[in-house]
Design a protein around this motif. Structure first.
Motif, PDB file in Angstrom:
ATOM      1  N   VAL A   7       0.846  -1.201   0.000  1.00 37.91           N
ATOM      2  CA  VAL A   7       0.000   0.000   0.000  1.00 37.91           C
ATOM      3  C   VAL A   7       0.876   1.245   0.000  1.00 37.91           C
ATOM      4  O   VAL A   7       1.798   1.359   0.814  1.00 37.91           O
ATOM      5  CB  VAL A   7      -0.912   0.014   1.246  1.00 37.91           C
ATOM      6  N   CYS A  12      -3.156   6.314   0.103  1.00 34.33           N
ATOM      7  CA  CYS A  12      -4.258   5.752   0.886  1.00 34.33           C
ATOM      8  C   CYS A  12      -4.738   6.730   1.956  1.00 34.33           C
ATOM      9  O   CYS A  12      -5.938   6.923   2.138  1.00 34.33           O
ATOM     10  CB  CYS A  12      -3.827   4.435   1.515  1.00 34.33           C
ATOM     11  N   LYS A  15      -7.355   9.297   1.055  1.00 34.36           N
ATOM     12  CA  LYS A  15      -8.621   8.846   0.456  1.00 34.36           C
ATOM     13  C   LYS A  15      -9.741   8.554   1.443  1.00 34.36           C
ATOM     14  O   LYS A  15     -10.892   8.402   1.041  1.00 34.36           O
ATOM     15  CB  LYS A  15      -8.375   7.585  -0.384  1.00 34.36           C
ATOM     16  N   CYS A  17     -10.662   5.775   2.997  1.00 33.28           N
ATOM     17  CA  CYS A  17     -11.285   4.597   2.381  1.00 33.28           C
ATOM     18  C   CYS A  17     -10.793   3.350   3.108  1.00 33.28           C
ATOM     19  O   CYS A  17      -9.648   3.272   3.504  1.00 33.28           O
ATOM     20  CB  CYS A  17     -10.850   4.579   0.910  1.00 33.28           C
ATOM     21  N   HIS A  18     -11.679   2.377   3.307  1.00 34.80           N
ATOM     22  CA  HIS A  18     -11.284   1.107   3.933  1.00 34.80           C
ATOM     23  C   HIS A  18     -11.604  -0.082   3.019  1.00 34.80           C
ATOM     24  O   HIS A  18     -11.608  -1.218   3.468  1.00 34.80           O
ATOM     25  CB  HIS A  18     -12.045   0.892   5.245  1.00 34.80           C
ATOM     26  N   LEU A  19     -11.899   0.179   1.787  1.00 30.69           N
ATOM     27  CA  LEU A  19     -12.559  -0.826   0.951  1.00 30.69           C
ATOM     28  C   LEU A  19     -11.786  -2.140   0.834  1.00 30.69           C
ATOM     29  O   LEU A  19     -12.362  -3.219   0.960  1.00 30.69           O
ATOM     30  CB  LEU A  19     -12.817  -0.241  -0.439  1.00 30.69           C
ATOM     31  N   CYS A  20     -10.487  -2.078   0.566  1.00 29.59           N
ATOM     32  CA  CYS A  20      -9.720  -3.310   0.327  1.00 29.59           C
ATOM     33  C   CYS A  20      -9.765  -4.238   1.528  1.00 29.59           C
ATOM     34  O   CYS A  20      -9.696  -5.465   1.371  1.00 29.59           O
ATOM     35  CB  CYS A  20      -8.279  -2.969  -0.032  1.00 29.59           C
ATOM     36  N   ALA A  39      -4.364   1.699   4.979  1.00 33.16           N
ATOM     37  CA  ALA A  39      -4.312   0.247   5.021  1.00 33.16           C
ATOM     38  C   ALA A  39      -2.852  -0.200   5.008  1.00 33.16           C
ATOM     39  O   ALA A  39      -1.969   0.539   4.558  1.00 33.16           O
ATOM     40  CB  ALA A  39      -5.052  -0.331   3.828  1.00 33.16           C
ATOM     41  N   CYS A  56      -8.774  -1.660  -5.202  1.00 33.06           N
ATOM     42  CA  CYS A  56      -8.281  -0.289  -5.018  1.00 33.06           C
ATOM     43  C   CYS A  56      -8.213   0.464  -6.353  1.00 33.06           C
ATOM     44  O   CYS A  56      -8.590   1.625  -6.434  1.00 33.06           O
ATOM     45  CB  CYS A  56      -6.904  -0.309  -4.356  1.00 33.06           C
ATOM     46  N   ALA A  60     -12.360   1.306  -6.355  1.00 35.58           N
ATOM     47  CA  ALA A  60     -12.232   2.558  -5.598  1.00 35.58           C
ATOM     48  C   ALA A  60     -11.569   3.665  -6.431  1.00 35.58           C
ATOM     49  O   ALA A  60     -11.674   4.835  -6.082  1.00 35.58           O
ATOM     50  CB  ALA A  60     -11.427   2.320  -4.322  1.00 35.58           C
ATOM     51  N   ASN A  62      -8.446   4.374  -6.714  1.00 32.16           N
ATOM     52  CA  ASN A  62      -7.434   5.082  -5.921  1.00 32.16           C
ATOM     53  C   ASN A  62      -5.990   4.714  -6.281  1.00 32.16           C
ATOM     54  O   ASN A  62      -5.064   5.452  -5.919  1.00 32.16           O
ATOM     55  CB  ASN A  62      -7.673   4.828  -4.425  1.00 32.16           C
ATOM     56  N   ALA A  64      -3.743   2.813  -5.059  1.00 35.86           N
ATOM     57  CA  ALA A  64      -2.798   2.892  -3.943  1.00 35.86           C
ATOM     58  C   ALA A  64      -2.081   1.569  -3.670  1.00 35.86           C
ATOM     59  O   ALA A  64      -1.193   1.532  -2.830  1.00 35.86           O
ATOM     60  CB  ALA A  64      -3.525   3.347  -2.680  1.00 35.86           C
ATOM     61  N   ILE A  65      -2.459   0.485  -4.340  1.00 35.43           N
ATOM     62  CA  ILE A  65      -1.824  -0.810  -4.067  1.00 35.43           C
ATOM     63  C   ILE A  65      -1.145  -1.317  -5.329  1.00 35.43           C
ATOM     64  O   ILE A  65      -1.742  -1.332  -6.406  1.00 35.43           O
ATOM     65  CB  ILE A  65      -2.841  -1.864  -3.584  1.00 35.43           C
TER      66      ILE A  65
END
Ligand code: SF4
Ligand code: SF4
Length: 87
Positions: A7, A12, A15, A17-20, A39, A56, A60, A62, A64-65
């Motif tokens: 990540v 992250c 954002k 966000c906690h989706l992952c 994350a 991600c 999302a 984003n 980020a991963i």
């Protein structure tokens, strides 16, 4: 060994966000640090399925991963306590 999800904490953390963390099939593998607002991946638990990358990047939006070769991880092979909020 193999590739591990990593990540980008700066992306992250921007954002909210906690989706992952809801989609990784491996328990206690991607968790969320309230202190970092990001994350993070427990390296020893990641099975390189890349589901988190899809979530991600494609869901999302984003980006980020990324998957990284295990020798090239920014923090090295650090085994983080799973299921524990990092302080
Ligand atoms: S999906 Fe991406 S932006 Fe959202 S918490 Fe996971 S790494 Fe962070
Ligand atoms: S690559 Fe798969 S096992 Fe590894 S953190 Fe992402 S969703 Fe979890």
């Amino acid at each position: 060994m193999y590739y591990i999800a990593e990540v980008d904490k700066d992306i992250c953390a921007s954002k909210n966000c906690h989706l992952c963390t809801q989609y990784c099939p491996e328990s206690n593998c991607i968790n969320y640090s309230e202190e970092d607002k990001s994350a993070y991946v427990s390296v020893d638990r990641c099975k390189a399925c890349e589901i988190c990358v899809y979530i991600c990047s494609d869901i999302a939006k984003n980006d980020a991963i990324k998957m990284k070769w295990i020798d090239d991880l920014n923090e090295g092979f650090v085994i983080k306590k799973s299921g524990v909020v990092l302080r």
